[in-house]
Design an enzyme around this catalytic site. Structure first.
Site, PDB file in Angstrom:
ATOM      1  N   SER A  83       5.755   7.272   8.663  1.00  0.00           N
ATOM      2  CA  SER A  83       6.630   6.771   7.600  1.00  0.00           C
ATOM      3  C   SER A  83       7.649   7.824   7.225  1.00  0.00           C
ATOM      4  O   SER A  83       7.277   8.960   6.905  1.00  0.00           O
ATOM      5  CB  SER A  83       5.814   6.433   6.339  1.00  0.00           C
ATOM      6  OG  SER A  83       4.944   5.378   6.575  1.00  0.00           O
ATOM      7  N   LYS A 132       4.734  -1.532  -1.644  1.00  0.00           N
ATOM      8  CA  LYS A 132       4.534  -0.143  -1.246  1.00  0.00           C
ATOM      9  C   LYS A 132       4.054   0.624  -2.473  1.00  0.00           C
ATOM     10  O   LYS A 132       4.478   0.384  -3.588  1.00  0.00           O
ATOM     11  CB  LYS A 132       5.843   0.484  -0.743  1.00  0.00           C
ATOM     12  CG  LYS A 132       6.260   0.008   0.636  1.00  0.00           C
ATOM     13  CD  LYS A 132       5.264   0.381   1.722  1.00  0.00           C
ATOM     14  CE  LYS A 132       5.289   1.880   2.035  1.00  0.00           C
ATOM     15  NZ  LYS A 132       4.299   2.230   3.056  1.00  0.00           N
ATOM     16  N   ARG A 174      -3.923  -2.307   7.263  1.00  0.00           N
ATOM     17  CA  ARG A 174      -3.594  -1.466   6.123  1.00  0.00           C
ATOM     18  C   ARG A 174      -4.675  -1.638   5.051  1.00  0.00           C
ATOM     19  O   ARG A 174      -5.553  -0.845   4.934  1.00  0.00           O
ATOM     20  CB  ARG A 174      -2.212  -1.824   5.580  1.00  0.00           C
ATOM     21  CG  ARG A 174      -1.725  -0.925   4.448  1.00  0.00           C
ATOM     22  CD  ARG A 174      -0.290  -1.297   4.126  1.00  0.00           C
ATOM     23  NE  ARG A 174       0.310  -0.522   3.059  1.00  0.00           N
ATOM     24  CZ  ARG A 174       0.412  -0.940   1.795  1.00  0.00           C
ATOM     25  NH1 ARG A 174      -0.057  -2.100   1.440  1.00  0.00           N
ATOM     26  NH2 ARG A 174       1.003  -0.177   0.886  1.00  0.00           N
TER      27      ARG A 174
END
Lengths: 212, 212
Positions: A109, A138, A40
């Protein structure tokens, strides 16, 4: 390994790893039996992610663990990753499928049943559902408080696809996420910020296995 | 058209276009004879750039004008763009070449002679050199004051590749950039923020043609 078998899914983010670098965290997670790794590293540049991704590809290939790249289909292709994880504002699933091929693992997602159904129709291989609990890692949580295990339950009964819960999940609340219908849990801090990341990965895997 | 023929190169950025949307700006620039268009739109998500890119692809294909995508090789491939423009912290040129093929136009941002030579060695098709003049539209200017036309001259004498000057260039200073050795000029505001973007494009093209 198929997403349906994933108990623990490490999402890397050096900025949430204290003094540890991501390679060290991934090594430890692999030692602890992590089932999948996602590159990520939001907020870092593509060159960095490409170079780091090549290192992670070697480590994960040696351990026979899938490596998924967040957002970037081109980086996934460049490092020969197993797939890509797409958010609602990333490239569409069909574009990623065209570029990566039918064998690629494509995750999406979703935080609502409508998004989940659309992802299934578009050919996703698994869903990342969250943020389940409140979290500051997030970037765009749907709701400040998290969607909760009940939303996992609603989505799991609406679609037939492996579901990885994400957002604020750790040893203490993972069982509730699995009991609501998730097949596994994706975590950042529960591994990256643990006193012993390998042990934390192992314990989290046990909690998931017990709750299934 | 080959990069060596480009006089004017529009770089899109809605946040620098006032009330105009990027499609309107590109239509006007094409009417004014722009030679190349880059889909930039930094700060917007990939889904948006993909959708916008498909629109721009139709417009530019109708006008037989090359469309280049900033940074993202996957978006370039998805919209069938003519190529990609890479900065120093984007994916390496050889990765983009692998994914887009030998016919793709690959540009590289450089601000020093060393970077320019490396880009040539790595197979770039043109260089974007800047920021030539002080500007607030580049995210990471090398020097607050701009590198100036003299740096263009140094790079143009060190490498044999088309050079597009970028950064703070407009009608008033474009001739100096061309006289220093650039083959064309890349602009955002000089077109996007002009009273009449088509007329501004046309005049800028004339200034470049006269200065060559």
């Amino acid at each position: 390994m198929e997403p349906s078998t994933w108990r623990t899914y490490l999402v890397t983010q050096a900025s949430r790893s204290g003094d540890r670098d991501t390679v060290a965290v991934v090594r430890a997670a692999l030692a602890g039996g992590v089932d999948a790794v996602q590159l990520r590293e939001k907020g870092t540049d593509a060159r960095h992610r490409y170079r780091l991704g090549r290192e992670l590809r070697e480590l994960t290939a040696d351990a026979d663990v899938p490596l998924i790249v967040n957002d970037r289909v081109d980086i996934a292709a460049a490092i020969d990753a197993d797939g890509v994880h797409l958010g609602q504002s990333d490239l569409p699933i069909d574009v990623a499928r065209d570029q990566l091929g039918s064998e690629a693992i494509i995750g999406c997602s979703t935080s609502t049943t409508a998004e989940a159904k659309r992802a299934v129709a578009e050919g996703a291989d698994y869903l990342g559902v969250g943020a389940v609990y409140a979290t500051d890692s997030k970037d765009v949580p749907e709701e400040e408080s998290g969607i909760g295990p009940e939303r996992i339950r609603a989505i799991a009964s609406a679609v037939d696809l492996p579901i990885v819960g994400i957002g604020g999940i750790g040893e203490g609340n993972a069982a509730a996420v699995i009991q609501a219908g998730a097949t596994g849990v994706a975590v950042i801090s529960a591994i990256t910020a643990a006193a012993d990341p390998a042990a934390a990965t192992r314990r989290l895997g046990e909690v998931v296995a017990d709750a299934r």
